[in-house]
Design a protein around this motif. Sequence first.
Motif, PDB file in Angstrom:
ATOM      1  N   TYR A  53       0.835  -1.205   0.000  1.00  0.00           N
ATOM      2  CA  TYR A  53       0.000   0.000   0.000  1.00  0.00           C
ATOM      3  C   TYR A  53       0.869   1.253   0.000  1.00  0.00           C
ATOM      4  N   ASP A  82      -2.336   1.804   7.681  1.00  0.00           N
ATOM      5  CA  ASP A  82      -3.113   1.529   6.473  1.00  0.00           C
ATOM      6  C   ASP A  82      -4.166   2.606   6.234  1.00  0.00           C
ATOM      7  N   GLY A 112      -4.230   4.990   2.979  1.00  0.00           N
ATOM      8  CA  GLY A 112      -5.439   5.079   2.171  1.00  0.00           C
ATOM      9  C   GLY A 112      -5.864   6.521   1.930  1.00  0.00           C
ATOM     10  N   ASP A 153       1.696   1.916  -3.554  1.00  0.00           N
ATOM     11  CA  ASP A 153       0.542   2.487  -4.250  1.00  0.00           C
ATOM     12  C   ASP A 153       0.395   3.974  -3.941  1.00  0.00           C
TER      13      ASP A 153
END
Length: 264
Positions: A34, A83, A87, A37
């Motif tokens: 993540y 996380d 996000g 990303d």
Amino acid sequence: MLDDFLVRAGLAGVGTSLAAAPLGCFVVWRRMAYFGDATAHAALLGVALSLAFQGPIMLGVLAAALLMALLVQSLSGRGLAEDTLLGVLAHASLAIGLVAVSFLSGARLDLMGYLFGDILAVTVSDLALIWGGAVAVIALLAWRWQRLLTATLNPDLAQASGISSRTEQLVLTVALALTVAVAIKAVGALLIGALLIIPPAAARPLARTPEAMALITAVFGSLSAIAGLAASFHFDTPTGPTIVCAAAAMFCITALAARVKIKR
């Protein structure tokens, strides 16, 4: 030789794969998917800034990706789960980048290329940047390889040996930003994460040492680039996503082979 656009595209794909291979191994080992990303999504904001100030695209992408990676590193552990933080930053930077690009005249036509890559349009100067970035990433990781391995696989031993986990994290952050800047031309901002994760995941069942995994990852990534390029040319499909599909096919093959071996 470089007058053939397919040759240039193939060289760009291999160069991008070589840059992503060793870093992708650390992304998998550290469970940083993540994080990759979020850094890749910030690349679109870098594209918008480069277009606004009429500067080099790769330089803007590098600056935005590095800033995002450093921001995540500095904010992690301050009240929000990692996380959740990733996000928020990943989607916010992507949305801000898309909105910023929409305000720039003439930029909408290139938006799909920035999101999904345009490897067939790679020029000789792009090749120089891609391979230069790949050499820089490989050299950086080779220089810190043993320290990075120790900090990743055995944090207690790293601390006892005087190895700073934050310093090694910073090295990975810089390498990740460089890789994003290198890969955006080939596969685009939305597919860079897949290129970082899928080839190492495919190589993992076949490797017995970290070095072997990095080498197998480089081979798988390069084969995915060539196979995806050939399939894209033959079936007239988008090249960046087709390269990722080729990598995914390799992952399925190695995963199934590992299962069969375990059952035996």
